[in-house]
Write an enzyme that holds these catalytic residues in place. Structure first.
Site, short mmCIF file in Angstrom:
data_model
loop_
_atom_site.label_atom_id
_atom_site.label_comp_id
_atom_site.label_asym_id
_atom_site.label_seq_id
_atom_site.Cartn_x
_atom_site.Cartn_y
_atom_site.Cartn_z
N LYS A 1 0.84 -1.22 0.00
CA LYS A 1 0.00 0.00 0.00
C LYS A 1 0.87 1.26 0.00
O LYS A 1 0.67 2.15 -0.81
CB LYS A 1 -0.90 0.00 1.25
CG LYS A 1 -1.56 1.33 1.55
CD LYS A 1 -2.51 1.26 2.71
CE LYS A 1 -1.93 1.54 4.08
NZ LYS A 1 -1.59 2.95 4.37
N ASN A 2 1.82 1.28 0.93
CA ASN A 2 2.57 2.53 1.11
C ASN A 2 3.63 2.76 0.02
O ASN A 2 4.22 3.84 -0.04
CB ASN A 2 3.16 2.59 2.52
CG ASN A 2 2.06 2.74 3.56
OD1 ASN A 2 0.93 3.09 3.22
ND2 ASN A 2 2.37 2.48 4.82
N CYS B 1 -5.50 7.36 9.40
CA CYS B 1 -5.80 6.77 10.70
C CYS B 1 -5.66 7.82 11.79
O CYS B 1 -4.71 8.59 11.82
CB CYS B 1 -4.85 5.61 10.98
SG CYS B 1 -5.18 4.20 9.93
N ARG C 1 -1.49 14.50 13.31
CA ARG C 1 -0.63 14.22 12.14
C ARG C 1 -0.29 15.53 11.45
O ARG C 1 -0.93 15.93 10.48
CB ARG C 1 -1.31 13.20 11.23
CG ARG C 1 -1.52 11.88 11.95
CD ARG C 1 -2.03 10.78 11.07
NE ARG C 1 -1.03 10.23 10.20
CZ ARG C 1 -1.21 9.12 9.49
NH1 ARG C 1 -2.35 8.48 9.54
NH2 ARG C 1 -0.26 8.67 8.70
N ASP D 1 3.91 0.44 11.96
CA ASP D 1 2.66 -0.13 11.45
C ASP D 1 2.47 -1.58 11.89
O ASP D 1 1.37 -2.13 11.73
CB ASP D 1 2.61 -0.03 9.92
CG ASP D 1 2.57 1.42 9.46
OD1 ASP D 1 2.22 2.28 10.29
OD2 ASP D 1 2.91 1.68 8.30
N ARG E 1 -8.97 -0.98 3.70
CA ARG E 1 -8.16 0.09 3.08
C ARG E 1 -6.75 -0.41 2.80
O ARG E 1 -6.06 0.15 1.95
CB ARG E 1 -8.04 1.29 4.05
CG ARG E 1 -9.25 2.16 4.13
CD ARG E 1 -9.00 3.34 5.07
NE ARG E 1 -7.67 3.86 4.88
CZ ARG E 1 -6.92 4.42 5.82
NH1 ARG E 1 -7.40 4.56 7.04
NH2 ARG E 1 -5.71 4.85 5.55
N1 EPU Z 1 5.71 14.55 11.27
C1 EPU Z 1 5.80 15.87 11.64
N2 EPU Z 1 5.55 16.82 10.69
C2 EPU Z 1 5.22 16.49 9.42
C3 EPU Z 1 5.13 15.15 9.05
C4 EPU Z 1 5.39 14.18 10.01
O1 EPU Z 1 6.11 16.20 12.79
O2 EPU Z 1 5.00 17.42 8.61
C5 EPU Z 1 5.99 13.51 12.28
C6 EPU Z 1 4.76 12.70 12.61
O3 EPU Z 1 3.96 13.34 13.58
C7 EPU Z 1 5.35 11.39 13.09
C8 EPU Z 1 6.64 11.27 12.26
O4 EPU Z 1 6.91 12.58 11.74
O5 EPU Z 1 5.67 11.49 14.44
C9 EPU Z 1 6.60 10.29 11.11
O6 EPU Z 1 5.46 10.52 10.30
P1 EPU Z 1 5.48 10.25 8.73
O7 EPU Z 1 5.40 11.56 8.05
O8 EPU Z 1 6.62 9.34 8.41
O9 EPU Z 1 4.12 9.46 8.53
P2 EPU Z 1 3.15 9.51 7.26
O10 EPU Z 1 3.91 9.78 6.05
O11 EPU Z 1 1.98 10.39 7.59
C10 EPU Z 1 3.39 7.01 6.61
C11 EPU Z 1 2.48 5.82 6.44
C12 EPU Z 1 1.97 5.37 7.79
C13 EPU Z 1 3.16 5.05 8.71
C14 EPU Z 1 4.14 6.24 8.77
C15 EPU Z 1 5.42 5.94 9.51
C16 EPU Z 1 1.60 6.14 4.25
C17 EPU Z 1 0.44 6.47 3.40
N3 EPU Z 1 1.40 6.19 5.56
O12 EPU Z 1 2.61 8.03 7.24
O13 EPU Z 1 1.24 4.18 7.54
O14 EPU Z 1 2.71 4.78 10.01
O15 EPU Z 1 4.51 6.64 7.44
O16 EPU Z 1 6.08 4.86 8.92
O17 EPU Z 1 2.66 5.80 3.75
C18 EPU Z 1 -0.40 2.51 7.88
O18 EPU Z 1 -0.10 2.03 6.78
O19 EPU Z 1 -1.15 1.91 8.71
C19 EPU Z 1 0.12 3.83 8.26
C20 EPU Z 1 -0.40 4.56 9.22
#
Ligand code: EPU
Length: 409
Positions: A22-23, A116, A121, A298, A388
């Site tokens: 997915k990711n 989620c 976020r 995850d 999803r």
């Molecule tokens: N963060 C910030 N500011 C930002 C962006 C992120 O402070 O602008 C922080 C977040 O609060 C968190 C950390 O950075 O503490 C990491 O977040 P990241 O940006 O890596 O998460 P994401 O891109 O929103 C993706 C996956 C998630 C997975 C995370 C971490 C996708 C679509 N989603 O989320 O997947 O948990 O990376 O590996 O790729 C799932 O598949 O169940 C899922 C939640």
């Protein structure tokens, strides 16, 4: 809305195949917006989030056609339209509209991006990347007449912000250096796809170098989903089943496999197939979720019911400090726990059947795993949240002996 009815406690045994990640799939789909041509994407999983992403692309005028296991995305006739809020609100990956729409259309509204609901976020790092490459914020809309390569420095690893920085830099004028980038396998998969589209990108550790180019259609096979693979291995161990996981991306799962071994099960690897081996007595273990190549956040919700079914253990999440909302749902299956800050203590528990609402994607899967291991009937509501991220869930689980039914309610 969907509900899963489970008659649990059935022996699980047989082969289960891992689908496309997915990711990895989601950034690749949004990257097509940058290109002018037809892309061929093999092994795209047929899951809720991918369907939403494809609908967003179609709303800009992309022509999408699936033939066998290959999806063709034609982006030669795109034009900007306001992204539909009911789609954007459904998943986190809609944040990738920032990079892709700014690159292609020179504008993107900041919307209520879904996903989620386990924590705040923030998107500050995404917006900083847009502004660094020359975008400007007017009200709630980002605009970019032209994007110009520059230096982006992240002080923490963010998958989403790294994806957006790559999408912006790949079509900016000049060179961009991204320092502190995320290095998950799905980041490398996005880079491989963009290189097939004509991009110039290289990565050395947590530094990435990108020279903006005009991009044509590309070609990629989506990598296997390590979170899905880890989920089925954990299920096999929890239900004492003889499960063989096919197309398991073992190279990306070193930490997860080490953790399964610590839990008392051998894992034999043969030709991309992971087979749970002989079970020894399990130990109380500590898991710490960190960015790749460490144990993935995850999978921490998935390992919670597993720890409860064995000797208990503790889970610390350094990525999402408050990703423990799912534990209340697991209480409905007899799982006992306590939280202290970003740590959860999972007690050895007697897991019984129950009924719960999916709290989020992985937490919902953790409820389903508990229901599959407990004897008797269980129900999981809001199961569309689990769908999803897990392809052909009913079909795959029934094929290894589970008795589950997914119905509308
Ligand atoms: N963060 C910030 N500011 C930002 C962006 C992120 O402070 O602008 C922080 C977040 O609060 C968190 C950390 O950075 O503490 C990491 O977040 P990241 O940006 O890596 O998460 P994401 O891109 O929103 C993706 C996956 C998630 C997975 C995370 C971490 C996708 C679509 N989603 O989320 O997947 O948990 O990376 O590996 O790729 C799932 O598949 O169940 C899922 C939640």
């Amino acid at each position: 809305m969907k509900k899963i009815t489970v008659n649990g406690g059935r022996p699980l045994c047989g082969e289960i195949s891992v689908s496309g990640s997915k990711n990895a799939a989601l950034p690749i789909i949004f990257a097509c917006i940058l290109t002018n041509g037809v892309s061929e994407i093999e092994n795209l999983p047929d899951i809720g989030d991918v369907r939403v992403a494809l609908k967003l692309l179609a709303s800009f005028g992309a022509a999408i056609e699936k033939k066998g296991n290959v999806t063709y995305i034609d982006t030669r006739r795109l034009s900007y339209t306001h992204p539909a809020p009911h789609l954007v609100e459904k998943m986190r990956a809609s944040t990738y509209l920032l990079g892709s729409c700014l690159s292609r259309f020179g504008r993107c509204p900041i919307m209520s991006f879904g996903g989620c609901n386990f924590s705040l976020r923030p998107i500050d790092m995404h917006i900083d990347a847009c502004l660094t490459l020359g975008a400007r914020l007017e009200g709630n809309v980002l605009y970019a007449d032209k994007l110009i390569g520059s230096e982006i420095s992240f002080d923490k690893a963010s998958v989403g912000a790294t994806v957006n920085a790559i999408l912006l830099a790949a079509s900016s004028r000049g060179e961009t250096v991204i320092r502190g980038c995320a290095v998950e396998p799905h980041i490398d998969a996005l880079v491989d796809f963009l290189i097939s589209c004509g991009a110039s990108i290289s990565r050395k550790g947590r530094e990435m170098y990108i020279v903006g180019r005009e991009l044509h259609g590309g070609k990629i096979k989506v990598i296997g989903d390590m979170i899905e693979a880890g989920s089925y291995l954990a299920l096999g161990l929890m239900c004492r089943g003889d499960i063989r996981v096919l197309n398991c991306p073992v190279d990306q799962m070193i930490t997860v496999l080490r953790c399964i071994r610590e839990l008392g099960s051998g894992v034999n690897i043969q030709d991309g197939k992971a087979v749970l081996g002989e079970r020894k007595e399990s130990k109380y273990i500590s898991i710490t979720a960190v960015p790749y190549p460490g144990f993935p956040t995850d999978l921490q919700p998935i390992f919670a019911p597993l720890l409860a079914s064995l000797s208990g253990g503790e889970i610390t999440d350094t990525v999402w400090h408050t990703r423990f909302g799912y534990l209340s749902a697991l209480s409905h299956f007899g799982i006992e726990w306590q939280t202290e800050g970003n740590r959860a203590l999972i007690h050895k528990s007697i897991i019984h059947n129950g009924s719960a609402t999916s709290p989020d994607l992985r937490g919902g899967m953790a409820c389903l795993m508990s229901a599959l291991c407990a004897t008797g009937y269980s129900e999981i509501y809001s199961a569309e949240i689990i769908l999803r991220g897990y392809e052909k869930l009913e079909q795959k689980l029934c094929a290894i002996g589970a008795e589950i039914k997914i119905e509308d309610y």
